[in-house]
Structures are given as structure tokens and as C-alpha cells.
Design a protein around this motif. Structure first.
Motif, PDB file in Angstrom:
ATOM      1  N   ASP A 121      10.957  49.545  67.937  1.00  0.00           N
ATOM      2  CA  ASP A 121      10.592  50.393  66.570  1.00  0.00           C
ATOM      3  C   ASP A 121      11.224  51.714  66.473  1.00  0.00           C
ATOM      4  OD1 ASP A 121       9.221  51.866  64.827  1.00  0.00           O
ATOM      5  OD2 ASP A 121       7.052  51.181  65.685  1.00  0.00           O
ATOM      6  N   ALA A 122      12.297  51.728  65.539  1.00  0.00           N
ATOM      7  CA  ALA A 122      13.151  52.912  65.325  1.00  0.00           C
ATOM      8  C   ALA A 122      12.376  54.336  65.229  1.00  0.00           C
ATOM      9  CB  ALA A 122      14.050  52.429  64.189  1.00  0.00           C
ATOM     10  N   ARG A 123      10.847  54.047  64.974  1.00  0.00           N
ATOM     11  CA  ARG A 123      10.257  55.180  64.980  1.00  0.00           C
ATOM     12  C   ARG A 123      10.293  56.005  66.241  1.00  0.00           C
ATOM     13  NH1 ARG A 123       4.690  53.937  62.835  1.00  0.00           N
ATOM     14  NH2 ARG A 123       5.166  52.312  64.435  1.00  0.00           N
ATOM     15  N   PHE A 124      10.413  55.162  67.109  1.00  0.00           N
ATOM     16  CA  PHE A 124       9.900  55.825  68.503  1.00  0.00           C
ATOM     17  C   PHE A 124      11.336  55.726  69.394  1.00  0.00           C
ATOM     18  CE2 PHE A 124       5.939  54.006  67.102  1.00  0.00           C
ATOM     19  CZ  PHE A 124       5.096  55.193  66.772  1.00  0.00           C
ATOM     20  N   GLY A 125      12.140  54.969  68.997  1.00  0.00           N
ATOM     21  CA  GLY A 125      13.321  54.763  69.941  1.00  0.00           C
ATOM     22  C   GLY A 125      14.667  54.335  69.183  1.00  0.00           C
ATOM     23  N   THR A 132       7.753  50.595  79.810  1.00  0.00           N
ATOM     24  CA  THR A 132       8.233  50.105  78.557  1.00  0.00           C
ATOM     25  C   THR A 132       7.183  49.168  78.008  1.00  0.00           C
ATOM     26  OG1 THR A 132       9.212  48.197  80.266  1.00  0.00           O
ATOM     27  CG2 THR A 132      10.762  50.461  79.346  1.00  0.00           C
ATOM     28  N   GLY A 133       6.532  48.396  78.749  1.00  0.00           N
ATOM     29  CA  GLY A 133       5.528  47.606  78.260  1.00  0.00           C
ATOM     30  C   GLY A 133       4.477  48.240  77.469  1.00  0.00           C
ATOM     31  N   ASN A 134       3.924  49.367  78.230  1.00  0.00           N
ATOM     32  CA  ASN A 134       2.843  50.075  77.839  1.00  0.00           C
ATOM     33  C   ASN A 134       3.125  50.776  76.443  1.00  0.00           C
ATOM     34  OD1 ASN A 134       1.298  49.296  79.787  1.00  0.00           O
ATOM     35  ND2 ASN A 134       1.667  51.046  81.253  1.00  0.00           N
ATOM     36  N   MET A 135       4.457  51.299  76.479  1.00  0.00           N
ATOM     37  CA  MET A 135       4.773  51.986  75.286  1.00  0.00           C
ATOM     38  C   MET A 135       4.974  51.193  74.314  1.00  0.00           C
ATOM     39  SD  MET A 135       7.440  55.159  76.328  1.00  0.00           S
ATOM     40  CE  MET A 135       8.313  54.233  77.917  1.00  0.00           C
ATOM     41  N   GLU A 136       5.505  49.781  74.330  1.00  0.00           N
ATOM     42  CA  GLU A 136       5.546  48.760  73.171  1.00  0.00           C
ATOM     43  C   GLU A 136       4.074  48.405  72.624  1.00  0.00           C
ATOM     44  OE1 GLU A 136       9.699  46.706  74.160  1.00  0.00           O
ATOM     45  OE2 GLU A 136       7.784  46.034  75.222  1.00  0.00           O
ATOM     46  N   TYR A 178       0.091  48.360  68.863  1.00  0.00           N
ATOM     47  CA  TYR A 178      -1.285  48.249  68.620  1.00  0.00           C
ATOM     48  C   TYR A 178      -2.110  49.399  68.771  1.00  0.00           C
ATOM     49  CZ  TYR A 178       0.169  43.484  69.836  1.00  0.00           C
ATOM     50  OH  TYR A 178       0.914  42.058  69.838  1.00  0.00           O
ATOM     51  N   GLY A 179      -1.457  50.504  69.440  1.00  0.00           N
ATOM     52  CA  GLY A 179      -2.167  51.753  69.348  1.00  0.00           C
ATOM     53  C   GLY A 179      -2.610  52.458  68.204  1.00  0.00           C
ATOM     54  N   SER A 180      -4.019  53.096  68.385  1.00  0.00           N
ATOM     55  CA  SER A 180      -4.218  53.900  66.995  1.00  0.00           C
ATOM     56  C   SER A 180      -3.539  55.292  67.020  1.00  0.00           C
ATOM     57  CB  SER A 180      -5.672  54.268  67.308  1.00  0.00           C
ATOM     58  OG  SER A 180      -5.964  55.174  68.554  1.00  0.00           O
ATOM     59  N   PRO A 181      -3.464  55.928  65.869  1.00  0.00           N
ATOM     60  CA  PRO A 181      -2.828  57.217  66.018  1.00  0.00           C
ATOM     61  C   PRO A 181      -3.145  58.170  66.838  1.00  0.00           C
ATOM     62  CG  PRO A 181      -3.465  56.538  63.791  1.00  0.00           C
ATOM     63  CD  PRO A 181      -4.063  55.543  64.573  1.00  0.00           C
ATOM     64  N   GLU A 182      -4.573  58.139  67.270  1.00  0.00           N
ATOM     65  CA  GLU A 182      -4.934  59.255  68.281  1.00  0.00           C
ATOM     66  C   GLU A 182      -4.433  58.790  69.588  1.00  0.00           C
ATOM     67  OE1 GLU A 182      -6.935  57.497  66.192  1.00  0.00           O
ATOM     68  OE2 GLU A 182      -7.677  59.316  64.892  1.00  0.00           O
ATOM     69  N   GLN A 183      -4.369  57.320  70.147  1.00  0.00           N
ATOM     70  CA  GLN A 183      -3.955  56.864  71.141  1.00  0.00           C
ATOM     71  C   GLN A 183      -2.521  57.066  71.216  1.00  0.00           C
ATOM     72  OE1 GLN A 183      -5.077  52.856  70.834  1.00  0.00           O
ATOM     73  NE2 GLN A 183      -7.119  53.369  71.682  1.00  0.00           N
ATOM     74  N   GLN A 184      -1.554  56.900  70.353  1.00  0.00           N
ATOM     75  CA  GLN A 184      -0.262  57.213  70.103  1.00  0.00           C
ATOM     76  C   GLN A 184       0.170  58.759  70.487  1.00  0.00           C
ATOM     77  OE1 GLN A 184       1.146  55.728  66.534  1.00  0.00           O
ATOM     78  NE2 GLN A 184       1.198  53.565  67.222  1.00  0.00           N
TER      79      GLN A 184
END
Length: 402
Positions: free
Chosen positions: A65-69, A101-105, A110-116
């Protein structure tokens, strides 16, 4: 499939190789020396390397995801993962280490904005580390529907009770959060809708790390593999990821890319072992001539080169199919690489150990630790037998119907 890397990937690979040569390989000895002083912290040399990698813009290369990496495809990232895999701690230098890496993906997808905001952003910056808690000692976790850890709704919270082990990364003092897989609906007739995944801060009351588990005697510091008891662990309901009953959906989303990463790192280790055995057999004299003059040694080198290239090409094909058609369509190729690459790495590293003689078993070379890692990956993300069972079932059904 185009076997030529893009201009961007070629440039990144050249920069990564140069960084490894200038900074990572020379730091291997220092890294292990500093670990002896503090097993579960962050060695100062690792912290320095990470700062340099971030400054060099070789950071979060795994993130699609280019937003994050970096925004690379699986096929584009594969050769970079191979290069990092040549040194066991190198992926962490570039913030590309499992299980982060897997957790970040998972959090990105799938994470909510708050979780992110709370967990993904610190992970992306390398400020904290994380772990993934699935395997349990009391059940055959190769069948994840067996998992017994309970996640029970209680008002605005979930209460977690269970026993996990071989939870990679949790012993590191910088590990601040777990993604835990357990059952929110144990009576659901659909066995694949019983499970959910939830975020558990490591410092939550009731999270008790019992002991570090070893792999062939290695504690794999500074990450380690912990055995954990969850005793009435209470976390807010908003820590649930995606929703109740969607644990398998999340797991399948993370495992495809994770298996590609594992296999490419193993190919990097095997390639380095091949290069080490080639140098060793030219340098060592036995019975009046270099080992490289022995036919059996030459055969070991030749077989190793063939097996590495076969595994590399199969892994690249799997990555390409994932990019083109998605993880589900590529599931058979993903199963194949997970069967082939760890066994290949075990075979190649074992030959390198043999050619190094007694020294190959000791701490002066990385081979013994690499072998232990490769052997462990034959169990991680699904044992060989599970992948062979599912692949064989699918192939029998397809070809048997004709």
C-alpha cells in the motif's frame, strides 16, 4: 511472465546490495557481541543501522500500500526480500521483519482508522515491535480451527483466556502489541466463522509471559519466541479487527504475502550458503589438493545451484500470479513454494555445513543458525504436510475429474 526487473526494482536492489555490503555484513560480529550484553533489547548497532536505512530511503519496502510504504508488488519485492534474507537480522534493519510485516499489512488492510493511528503508525516508523499469537501447545495448531483461546464479549470489552506458545517477537522489550487469534463463537456450525483476531497490548493485566522457547537451542534474541498465558485479559471492544468471526479471512489475507517473504528470505540464505561453500572448498586443502577437486564436493555445489534457481523461479512465478490474479487464484503455487523453499534451504545449508566441517556447526559461521531457522520455517505458516495435503487434494480432484 517478464523475468526482467523493472528500472525501479533494479535501482532499489543495487542500493540495497550496496547498503548490505557497506553497513550490514561488517556489523554482524558487533551485533552478536552486543546481544550478549542485553538479550531482549535493541543492540545499539541495530539502532544505528536502522537510522541509516531510513535515511537512505530503504524503509518499509515490503508494504504494497503506497500510502504506508514502498508500494511494490509481490514480484517487485521478492528480490529485495531475498537480498535481506542473507543475514538473519537484516530484515529488521529495513523495518521489513516478520511478524511486524504481516501485522502491518493486516492493520493497513483491515484495521480501523483508530487502530491504524495507535498501532500501525508507530510500527511503520519502527518505534515499536509486535507479535502474532496463534499457536497453542494443547492442540494441533496446524489445523487452526482447533484453537481454544476464548475471546468473550463483556459489555464494552472482550475478555481473553488461553495459552499460546512460540509467539515470535514477544520477548523483545520493544514489542508493545499482539494480534491474537481466538474464538468468539465456539458453537458456530461453520468452523471457519468461530475465530476472530484482536489487538492486545502486551502490558495489559493478565498477559503473562512464562518463558522463552528455543529453536534447536537458539533463543533467537532479541525477538525470541514466548510462551504466554492469557488470564482474564480485558481489552476494549474496539480492539477487535474487522469484526467477529472474520479471523480466518484476515489470516488468509496475511499468509499469502508472508509465505512469499519467508521463501525469498530462505532463498537468500541458501544463496549465501552456496557462495560460502564455494569459497571454502577452494581454500581448504585435504589429501594434497583443494576440496573443490573432489567430485562429491563439485556435485554438492552444482545440485545446490540448481535447487536454488528452481525455488527462486517458482517463488517469482507465485508472486507474479498473486499480483495478477490474487492470493486465492495463486494458492496452489503458494503451497508449492512453501513446500519447496524451506526444504531446499535445509538441503543447501546442510551441504555447506558439511563442507565447512566442524566449523560449520559453531558460532564462527552463520550456517548452524541459518539451518535452525530454515528448519523452523517448515512448520511456520503451516507445516509441509498441510500444504501437501491440500495441494494433493486439489490436484487429484482436478485431474481425476478428466
Amino acid at each position: 511472465m517478464n523475468f526482467e526487473y523493472s528500472e525501479r526494482v533494479t535501482e532499489l536492489l543495487e542500493r540495497l546490495r550496496a547498503f548490505m555490503a557497506e553497513h550490514v555484513y561488517p556489523a554482524e560480529k558487533t551485533f552478536h557481541q552486543q546481544l550478549q550484553q542485553d538479550r531482549w533489547g535493541e543492540p545499539p548497532v541495530l539502532r544505528e543501522l536502522k537510522a541509516k536505512a531510513r535515511q537512505a530511503e530503504l524503509w518499509n519496502l515490503f508494504m504494497p500500500d503506497a500510502r504506508f510504504g514502498a508500494g511494490l508488488t509481490n514480484l517487485e519485492y521478492a528480490p529485495l526480500a531475498e537480498e535481506m534474507g542473507r543475514v538473519l537480522f537484516a530484515p529488521e534493519v529495513f523495518n521489513c521483519s516478520a511478524p511486524d510485516t504481516g501485522n502491518m499489512e493486516v492493520l493497513a488492510q483491515y484495521g480501523s482508522p483508530e487502530q491504524q493511528e495507535r498501532w500501525l503508525q508507530p510500527l511503520l516508523k519502527g518505534e515499536i515491535r509486535s507479535a502474532f499469537a496463534m499457536t497453542e501447545p494443547a492442540v494441533a495448531s496446524s489445523d487452526a480451527t482447533n484453537i481454544e483461546t476464548s475471546i468473550v464479549r463483556d459489555g464494552e470489552d472482550y475478555v481473553i483466556n488461553g495459552h499460546k506458545f512460540y509467539i515470535s517477537g514477544v520477548l523483545n522489550r520493544r514489542c508493545k502489541v499482539l494480534i491474537l487469534m481466538g474464538k468468539t463463537d465456539a458453537e458456530n456450525p461453520d468452523r471457519y466463522r468461530q475465530q476472530s483476531q484482536i489487538l492486545v497490548p502486551v502490558d495489559t493485566p493478565g498477559v503473562r509471559i512464562i518463558r522463552p522457547m528455543t529453536v534447536f537451542g537458539y533463543d533467537d534474541a532479541p525477538e525470541g519466541h514466548g510462551e504466554i498465558i492469557f488470564d482474564n485479559v480485558r481489552v476494549p471492544a474496539q480492539n477487535l479487527i474487522l469484526g467477529e468471526g472474520r479471523g480466518f479471512e484476515i489470516a488468509q489475507g496475511r499468509l499469502g504475502p508472508g509465505r512469499i517473504h519467508h521463501c525469498m528470505r530462505l532463498i537468500g540464505q541458501a544463496q549465501r550458503a552456496l557462495e560460502m561453500m564455494a569459497r571454502r572448498c577452494e581454500e581448504r586443502i585435504a589429501f594434497g589438493r583443494p576440496l573443490s577437486k573432489q567430485g562429491s564436493v563439485r556435485e554438492d555445489i552444482a545440485k545446490s545451484a540448481c535447487e536454488i534457481e528452481q525455488a527462486r523461479l517458482l517463488t517469482l512465478k507465485a508472486a507474479d500470479q498473486m499480483d495478477r490474479h490474487g492470493n486465492k487464484a495463486a494458492k496452489e503455487l503458494i503451497a508449492m513454494i512453501k513446500i519447496v523453499a524451506p526444504q531446499m534451504a535445509c538441503n543447501v545449508i546442510d551441504r555447506a555445513i558439511q563442507i565447512h566441517g566442524a566449523a560449520g556447526l559453531g558460532q564462527d559461521f552463520a550456517l548452524a543458525h541459518q539451518y535452525a531457522y530454515a528448519r523452523a520455517i517448515r512448520l511456520a505458516d503451516g507445516p509441509d504436510q498441510v500444504h501437501m495435503m491440500q495441494l494433493g487434494r486439489n490436484l487429484a480432484a482436478r485431474y481425476g475429474a478428466n
